[in-house]
Design a protein around this motif. Structure first.
Motif, mmCIF file in Angstrom:
data_model
loop_
_atom_site.group_PDB
_atom_site.id
_atom_site.type_symbol
_atom_site.label_atom_id
_atom_site.label_comp_id
_atom_site.label_asym_id
_atom_site.label_seq_id
_atom_site.Cartn_x
_atom_site.Cartn_y
_atom_site.Cartn_z
ATOM 1 N N UNK A 1 0.823 -1.201 0.000
ATOM 2 C CA UNK A 1 0.000 0.000 0.000
ATOM 3 C C UNK A 1 0.857 1.250 0.000
ATOM 4 N N UNK A 2 2.001 1.173 -0.639
ATOM 5 C CA UNK A 2 2.912 2.306 -0.676
ATOM 6 C C UNK A 2 2.239 3.545 -1.242
ATOM 7 N N UNK A 3 2.405 4.672 -0.561
ATOM 8 C CA UNK A 3 1.836 5.922 -1.033
ATOM 9 C C UNK A 3 0.345 6.063 -0.808
ATOM 10 N N UNK A 4 -0.270 5.082 -0.152
ATOM 11 C CA UNK A 4 -1.721 5.135 0.058
ATOM 12 C C UNK A 4 -2.068 6.173 1.125
ATOM 13 N N UNK A 5 -3.327 6.616 1.088
ATOM 14 C CA UNK A 5 -3.836 7.574 2.058
ATOM 15 C C UNK A 5 -4.966 6.936 2.847
ATOM 16 N N UNK A 6 -4.814 6.943 4.188
ATOM 17 C CA UNK A 6 -5.841 6.436 5.097
ATOM 18 C C UNK A 6 -6.352 7.613 5.908
ATOM 19 N N UNK A 7 -7.628 7.946 5.737
ATOM 20 C CA UNK A 7 -8.208 9.112 6.404
ATOM 21 C C UNK A 7 -9.450 8.676 7.163
ATOM 22 N N UNK A 8 -9.523 9.028 8.471
ATOM 23 C CA UNK A 8 -10.674 8.644 9.290
ATOM 24 C C UNK A 8 -10.925 7.143 9.214
ATOM 25 N N UNK A 9 -9.871 6.362 9.437
ATOM 26 C CA UNK A 9 -9.975 4.904 9.350
ATOM 27 C C UNK A 9 -9.691 4.264 10.702
ATOM 28 N N UNK B 1 -3.976 9.463 8.612
ATOM 29 C CA UNK B 1 -4.456 10.709 9.180
ATOM 30 C C UNK B 1 -5.752 10.482 9.954
ATOM 31 N N UNK B 2 -5.855 11.084 11.130
ATOM 32 C CA UNK B 2 -7.091 11.048 11.915
ATOM 33 C C UNK B 2 -7.623 9.618 12.037
ATOM 34 N N UNK B 3 -6.785 8.706 12.464
ATOM 35 C CA UNK B 3 -7.139 7.283 12.444
ATOM 36 C C UNK B 3 -6.747 6.605 13.754
ATOM 37 N N UNK B 4 -7.426 5.475 14.035
ATOM 38 C CA UNK B 4 -7.162 4.676 15.234
ATOM 39 C C UNK B 4 -6.647 3.308 14.814
ATOM 40 N N UNK B 5 -5.475 2.937 15.316
ATOM 41 C CA UNK B 5 -4.839 1.668 14.993
ATOM 42 C C UNK B 5 -4.761 0.858 16.283
ATOM 43 N N UNK B 6 -5.475 -0.251 16.341
ATOM 44 C CA UNK B 6 -5.627 -0.994 17.593
ATOM 45 C C UNK B 6 -5.236 -2.456 17.416
ATOM 46 N N UNK B 7 -4.404 -2.934 18.315
ATOM 47 C CA UNK B 7 -3.990 -4.343 18.359
ATOM 48 C C UNK B 7 -3.429 -4.821 17.014
ATOM 49 N N UNK B 8 -2.623 -3.979 16.397
ATOM 50 C CA UNK B 8 -1.928 -4.407 15.182
ATOM 51 C C UNK B 8 -0.794 -5.346 15.564
ATOM 52 N N UNK B 9 -0.470 -6.266 14.677
ATOM 53 C CA UNK B 9 0.612 -7.205 14.943
ATOM 54 C C UNK B 9 1.371 -7.451 13.639
ATOM 55 N N UNK B 10 2.656 -7.690 13.781
ATOM 56 C CA UNK B 10 3.424 -7.969 12.578
ATOM 57 C C UNK B 10 4.909 -7.732 12.779
ATOM 58 N N UNK B 11 5.683 -8.273 11.865
ATOM 59 C CA UNK B 11 7.133 -8.119 11.859
ATOM 60 C C UNK B 11 7.539 -7.563 10.496
#
Length: 237
Positions: free
Chosen positions: A65-73, A91-101
């Motif tokens: 998702x290079x260069x992608x825009x996430x707004x109000x997500x 931007x203006x986003x909530x990221x919860x319980x993300x996991x990864x390496x």
């Protein structure tokens, strides 16, 4: 659109005797999302535009998702192993319980974002811009923030193992009830950085870059040998 908090509480300098100027507190985001539409599935698109979407338990591993825009997500419980989000804008986003390496967010922009209870390793955020960001809870191993710009960022009750701030600029950055293990501050520039809330403070390199930060008297004692070594002072009994 998310509303921003007007400002965080400023922290007065501690200790007795003469006081220096108060440390300017970070302005915190206050993310209030509108009603969201569920993400329809499929793979992320480079330079894609994602507005008002909920990504729940999505497996985004290995996607680009290079260069992608996430707004109000909202991204909740998503897998981000080797996900490529270079130069993305979140931007203006909530990221919860993300996991990864190995998540690649190099040169990305995060503005007015809450990152809650993440379990990540080897995240690439070198050259990124973080403004009004709260990282609350969770654990991040080997966070690469080399040459990044952090302004109004709060690390709250999280564990950072070997974070690399080499060459980064940190302004109005607060650490609250955090563990900071073997941090690298080589060539970093600090202004109004409050480290007094770090419950376990370890600096592997760049202790000479602490100008512009405030620490507690107890932390000063813990860092005494490291500081002495940096200054070429031999400490012997």
């Amino acid at each position: 659109m998310a509303r921003r908090a007007a400002g965080g509480p400023g922290a007065a300098s501690g200790g007795g005797g003469a006081r220096g100027p108060a440390v300017k507190g970070a302005r915190r985001p206050e993310v209030r999302l509108p009603p969201l539409e569920p993400f329809g599935g499929g793979e992320l698109e480079a330079d894609g535009d994602y507005d008002g979407l909920e990504f729940r338990e999505a497996d985004l591993a290995g996607q680009d998702g290079g260069g992608a825009r996430f707004m109000d997500c909202a991204l909740t419980g998503c897998a981000l192993d080797e996900t490529r989000l270079r130069k993305a804008r979140i931007l203006d986003s909530a990221l919860t319980e993300l996991r990864g390496v190995g998540t690649d967010l190099a040169e990305a922009t995060l503005r007015d974002v809450e990152l809650i209870d993440a379990r990540l390793g080897g995240v690439q955020l070198h050259g990124a811009v973080l403004e009004r960001v709260v990282v609350r809870g969770g654990k991040i191993d080997y966070l690469n923030l080399r040459t990044a710009r952090l302004k109004d960022v709060v690390f709250d009750n999280c564990v950072l193992v070997e974070p690399d701030f080499g060459g980064a600029t940190l302004e109005r950055v607060e650490f609250v009830d955090c563990v900071l293990k073997e941090a690298d501050l080589t060539a970093a520039v600090l202004k109004d950085v409050d480290l007094r809330g770090v419950v376990e403070l370890g600096i592997a390199r760049g202790v000479d870059r602490l100008a512009g930060a405030v620490i507690s008297p107890a932390q000063l004692m813990d860092l005494a040998l490291v500081l002495a070594g940096e200054m070429g002072i031999r400490v012997e009994e």
